[in-house]
Scaffold this motif. Sequence first.
Motif, PDB file in Angstrom:
ATOM      1  N   MET A   1       0.842  -1.282   0.037  1.00 26.97           N
ATOM      2  CA  MET A   1      -0.082  -0.120   0.000  1.00 26.97           C
ATOM      3  C   MET A   1       1.054   1.115  -0.066  1.00 26.97           C
ATOM      4  N   PRO A   2       0.707   2.171  -1.249  1.00 18.03           N
ATOM      5  CA  PRO A   2       1.726   3.297  -1.041  1.00 18.03           C
ATOM      6  C   PRO A   2       1.282   4.319   0.203  1.00 18.03           C
ATOM      7  N   THR A   3       2.379   4.839   0.779  1.00 20.25           N
ATOM      8  CA  THR A   3       2.000   5.789   1.964  1.00 20.25           C
ATOM      9  C   THR A   3       2.422   6.959   1.458  1.00 20.25           C
ATOM     10  N   ILE A   4       1.260   7.961   1.478  1.00 14.77           N
ATOM     11  CA  ILE A   4       1.253   9.381   1.132  1.00 14.77           C
ATOM     12  C   ILE A   4       1.001  10.456   2.177  1.00 14.77           C
ATOM     13  N   ALA A   5       1.762  11.405   2.495  1.00 14.54           N
ATOM     14  CA  ALA A   5       1.577  12.424   3.206  1.00 14.54           C
ATOM     15  C   ALA A   5       1.079  13.617   2.524  1.00 14.54           C
ATOM     16  N   ARG A  58       6.201   8.145  11.168  1.00 13.74           N
ATOM     17  CA  ARG A  58       5.090   7.293  10.438  1.00 13.74           C
ATOM     18  C   ARG A  58       5.202   6.365   9.237  1.00 13.74           C
ATOM     19  N   CYS A  59       6.267   6.681   8.501  1.00  9.48           N
ATOM     20  CA  CYS A  59       6.567   5.974   7.336  1.00  9.48           C
ATOM     21  C   CYS A  59       7.923   5.235   7.128  1.00  9.48           C
ATOM     22  N   ASP A  60       8.317   4.913   8.531  1.00 11.28           N
ATOM     23  CA  ASP A  60       9.932   4.436   8.546  1.00 11.28           C
ATOM     24  C   ASP A  60      10.853   4.672   7.586  1.00 11.28           C
ATOM     25  N   GLY A  61      10.669   6.374   7.144  1.00 11.91           N
ATOM     26  CA  GLY A  61      11.655   7.051   6.177  1.00 11.91           C
ATOM     27  C   GLY A  61      11.567   6.624   4.845  1.00 11.91           C
ATOM     28  N   ALA A  62      10.559   6.037   4.280  1.00 12.84           N
ATOM     29  CA  ALA A  62      10.632   5.752   2.873  1.00 12.84           C
ATOM     30  C   ALA A  62       8.775   6.098   2.711  1.00 12.84           C
ATOM     31  N   LEU A  63       8.872   6.970   2.041  1.00 10.54           N
ATOM     32  CA  LEU A  63       7.421   7.935   1.580  1.00 10.54           C
ATOM     33  C   LEU A  63       7.226   7.770   0.004  1.00 10.54           C
ATOM     34  N   ASP A  64       5.999   7.265  -0.306  1.00  5.11           N
ATOM     35  CA  ASP A  64       5.675   6.898  -1.794  1.00  5.11           C
ATOM     36  C   ASP A  64       5.129   8.360  -2.306  1.00  5.11           C
ATOM     37  N   GLY A  65       4.478   9.117  -1.560  1.00  6.18           N
ATOM     38  CA  GLY A  65       4.033  10.458  -2.115  1.00  6.18           C
ATOM     39  C   GLY A  65       3.901  11.777  -0.941  1.00  6.18           C
ATOM     40  N   PHE A  66       3.644  12.840  -1.763  1.00  4.17           N
ATOM     41  CA  PHE A  66       3.500  14.071  -0.696  1.00  4.17           C
ATOM     42  C   PHE A  66       2.769  14.995  -1.714  1.00  4.17           C
ATOM     43  N   PRO A  99      14.321  13.450   0.975  1.00  5.95           N
ATOM     44  CA  PRO A  99      15.258  12.145   1.057  1.00  5.95           C
ATOM     45  C   PRO A  99      14.258  10.772   1.328  1.00  5.95           C
ATOM     46  N   ALA A 100      13.217  10.856   2.117  1.00  4.60           N
ATOM     47  CA  ALA A 100      12.160   9.735   2.006  1.00  4.60           C
ATOM     48  C   ALA A 100      11.515   9.433   0.901  1.00  4.60           C
ATOM     49  N   LEU A 101      11.181  10.546   0.181  1.00  4.24           N
ATOM     50  CA  LEU A 101      10.510  10.226  -1.143  1.00  4.24           C
ATOM     51  C   LEU A 101      11.511   9.506  -2.276  1.00  4.24           C
ATOM     52  N   ARG A 102      12.755   9.795  -2.083  1.00  6.45           N
ATOM     53  CA  ARG A 102      13.809   9.052  -2.727  1.00  6.45           C
ATOM     54  C   ARG A 102      13.672   7.566  -2.579  1.00  6.45           C
ATOM     55  N   LYS A 103      13.282   7.149  -1.311  1.00 14.82           N
ATOM     56  CA  LYS A 103      13.465   5.891  -0.983  1.00 14.82           C
ATOM     57  C   LYS A 103      12.050   5.169  -1.287  1.00 14.82           C
ATOM     58  N   VAL A 181      12.141  11.380  -8.523  1.00  9.93           N
ATOM     59  CA  VAL A 181      10.950  11.809  -7.725  1.00  9.93           C
ATOM     60  C   VAL A 181      10.088  12.897  -8.590  1.00  9.93           C
ATOM     61  N   ARG A 182       8.766  12.683  -9.105  1.00 12.25           N
ATOM     62  CA  ARG A 182       8.281  13.573  -9.965  1.00 12.25           C
ATOM     63  C   ARG A 182       7.509  14.476  -9.267  1.00 12.25           C
ATOM     64  N   VAL A 183       7.443  15.880  -9.819  1.00 13.36           N
ATOM     65  CA  VAL A 183       6.928  16.854  -8.758  1.00 13.36           C
ATOM     66  C   VAL A 183       6.186  17.800  -9.718  1.00 13.36           C
ATOM     67  N   ASN A 184       4.799  18.077  -9.396  1.00 12.40           N
ATOM     68  CA  ASN A 184       4.023  18.936 -10.239  1.00 12.40           C
ATOM     69  C   ASN A 184       3.264  20.021  -9.398  1.00 12.40           C
ATOM     70  N   THR A 185       2.672  21.087  -9.716  1.00 14.08           N
ATOM     71  CA  THR A 185       1.944  21.907  -9.247  1.00 14.08           C
ATOM     72  C   THR A 185       0.599  21.896  -9.795  1.00 14.08           C
TER      73      THR A 185
END
Length: 260
Positions: A1-5, A58-66, A99-103, A181-185
């Motif tokens: 399951m992806p984890t997203i902040a 809460r994401c153990d240092g690895a985040l799939d999305g923000f 750094p967490a998104l990179r993982k 890591v993709r980023v858009n507005t």
Amino acid sequence: MPTIAITGSASGIGAATAEELRRSGSGIIGVDLRDAEVIADLSTPQGREQAVEGVLSRCDGALDGFVACAGLGPQVDDPGLIAGVNYFGTVALLDGLFPALRKGKDPAAVVVSSVASTHVTWDENPLAPLVQSGDEPEVDAVDAAVAAAGEYRGQYAYAASKNALTVAVRRRVPEWGAAGVRVNTVAPGSVETPLLRAGEADPRYGQAIREFVAPIPRHGRPEEVASLIAYLMSPRAGFVHGAQFVIDGGVDALLRPGRF
Ligand code: NAD
């Protein structure tokens, strides 16, 4: 399951985005002043640190999305606070969570800017000289930078903060792309949320907001912005990076048909 902040998850566009992403199977770490997994005030350096630490723990240092939704509207009569939340609060979380998104797996971020980001240019943005160093300026300096707008300084600070935010995202595009890591507005026009309702109730801005008719003659709904954000966060948008998506019922095309 992806984890997203998601910042600003307690209300409006952030709440609709959290709901949509939860429905499609993501685990959400909401960040807000209230009703969220991480309670933090993004207007202060200490609150921003708490937010980053709360998400990382809460994401153990690895985040799939923000998704950065937290923001204040033009009716807030404190330019320093508008810049503090909309620009410095958002940029601190982007950089703090990178750094967490990179993982993460297929990591992506979406930053909610505004169609107001196009109401000033970067060359004429009064906040541009103040944000270059990366350090947050004194509140007095922000007040002075937008003082020329008189009673409309909130609107000026809002447009300037969102312009600076879109520029900050675009400047991160090479490094973030190289890191995968993709980023858009996204740049919404008027969307039915408590923020817009506060603007409608404001004696300075209310009449203009109520009377302006977009080519699609209604306000947007938070779920409509959420579904654009959900697309941008998904692997289906795998080649979409560094773009700004206007979602405003046609207002930008109406007002500036020759500029895009
Ligand atoms: P909203 O007021 O419904 O939600 C904003 C959320 O941000 C709230 O939950 C609030 O508690 C949170 N927030 C505010 N200050 C904070 C702080 N210091 N620390 C942590 N959280 C804080 O507003 P919305 O309309 O959903 O706005 C979401 C984003 O969309 C904002 O960035 C706003 O500028 C942008 N936007 C909104 C519109 C619109 O018409 N509604 C148009 C363009 C852009």
